[in-house]
Motif scaffolding. Sequence first.
Motif, PDB file in Angstrom:
ATOM      1  N   ALA A   1       0.844  -1.204   0.000  1.00  0.00           N
ATOM      2  CA  ALA A   1       0.000   0.000   0.000  1.00  0.00           C
ATOM      3  C   ALA A   1       0.874   1.247   0.000  1.00  0.00           C
ATOM      4  CB  ALA A   1      -0.899  -0.004   1.218  1.00  0.00           C
ATOM      5  N   LEU A   2       0.420   2.245  -0.725  1.00  0.00           N
ATOM      6  CA  LEU A   2       1.111   3.524  -0.795  1.00  0.00           C
ATOM      7  C   LEU A   2       0.451   4.502   0.177  1.00  0.00           C
ATOM      8  CD1 LEU A   2       3.229   5.242  -2.316  1.00  0.00           C
ATOM      9  CD2 LEU A   2       1.413   5.868  -3.896  1.00  0.00           C
ATOM     10  N   VAL A   3       1.261   5.221   0.931  1.00  0.00           N
ATOM     11  CA  VAL A   3       0.753   6.194   1.900  1.00  0.00           C
ATOM     12  C   VAL A   3       1.222   7.573   1.477  1.00  0.00           C
ATOM     13  CG1 VAL A   3       0.823   6.960   4.304  1.00  0.00           C
ATOM     14  CG2 VAL A   3       0.769   4.529   3.785  1.00  0.00           C
ATOM     15  N   ASN A   4       0.298   8.484   1.319  1.00  0.00           N
ATOM     16  CA  ASN A   4       0.637   9.873   1.031  1.00  0.00           C
ATOM     17  C   ASN A   4       0.919  10.562   2.354  1.00  0.00           C
ATOM     18  OD1 ASN A   4       0.136   9.669  -1.780  1.00  0.00           O
ATOM     19  ND2 ASN A   4      -2.064   9.733  -1.336  1.00  0.00           N
ATOM     20  N   GLN A   5       2.169  10.955   2.535  1.00  0.00           N
ATOM     21  CA  GLN A   5       2.578  11.535   3.805  1.00  0.00           C
ATOM     22  C   GLN A   5       2.831  13.027   3.647  1.00  0.00           C
ATOM     23  OE1 GLN A   5       6.021   9.696   5.546  1.00  0.00           O
ATOM     24  NE2 GLN A   5       5.847  10.850   7.436  1.00  0.00           N
ATOM     25  N   VAL A   6       2.309  13.801   4.587  1.00  0.00           N
ATOM     26  CA  VAL A   6       2.506  15.245   4.608  1.00  0.00           C
ATOM     27  C   VAL A   6       3.224  15.607   5.894  1.00  0.00           C
ATOM     28  CG1 VAL A   6       1.372  17.496   4.640  1.00  0.00           C
ATOM     29  CG2 VAL A   6       0.387  15.627   3.295  1.00  0.00           C
ATOM     30  N   GLN A   7       4.329  16.306   5.774  1.00  0.00           N
ATOM     31  CA  GLN A   7       5.055  16.769   6.957  1.00  0.00           C
ATOM     32  C   GLN A   7       5.125  18.286   6.910  1.00  0.00           C
ATOM     33  OE1 GLN A   7       8.910  14.911   7.021  1.00  0.00           O
ATOM     34  NE2 GLN A   7       8.138  13.170   8.182  1.00  0.00           N
ATOM     35  N   LYS A   8       4.816  18.902   8.032  1.00  0.00           N
ATOM     36  CA  LYS A   8       4.904  20.347   8.142  1.00  0.00           C
ATOM     37  C   LYS A   8       5.705  20.684   9.380  1.00  0.00           C
ATOM     38  CE  LYS A   8       0.676  21.275   5.695  1.00  0.00           C
ATOM     39  NZ  LYS A   8      -0.425  22.143   5.494  1.00  0.00           N
ATOM     40  N   ARG A   9       6.595  21.623   9.242  1.00  0.00           N
ATOM     41  CA  ARG A   9       7.413  22.069  10.367  1.00  0.00           C
ATOM     42  C   ARG A   9       7.228  23.566  10.495  1.00  0.00           C
ATOM     43  NH1 ARG A   9      11.035  17.789  11.500  1.00  0.00           N
ATOM     44  NH2 ARG A   9      11.027  16.288   9.811  1.00  0.00           N
TER      45      ARG A   9
END
Length: 121
Positions: free
Chosen positions: A2-10
């Motif tokens: 499975a592919l996971v769309n990951q969003v990271q914000k700092r």
Amino acid sequence: MALVNQVQKRVKMSKWDTVKFQIVTHCYLNRITVSNADLECLTLLSLNSPIELTDFCYDASEEHSVFKSSQTVRNSINKAEKNGLVIKDNINKKLISIDPSLKIQTEGTILLDYNFLANDS
């Protein structure tokens, strides 16, 4: 696999905004509806608790202009207490603070690390 769309914000935020974010996240995850004024009031309480109820009502209405009157602050605190956000001391109900079970961090350097997953099944 499975592919996971990951969003990271700092983001670097003020202590006030960091505390406010913790409260709004808790309220969102627990489906607790709070107004912006209630949120400001809870943030102020988090940064000053424990505090005597009368002193806090004065501070929130006169010093910080969160609400226009002390009674409105009391109403907000009572609503927050019913929602499990605020606790009063057992002896005479005069001392209030944010419920420790919320684990709102207010001291020192604060790093918030949340992980949320939305599963598309």
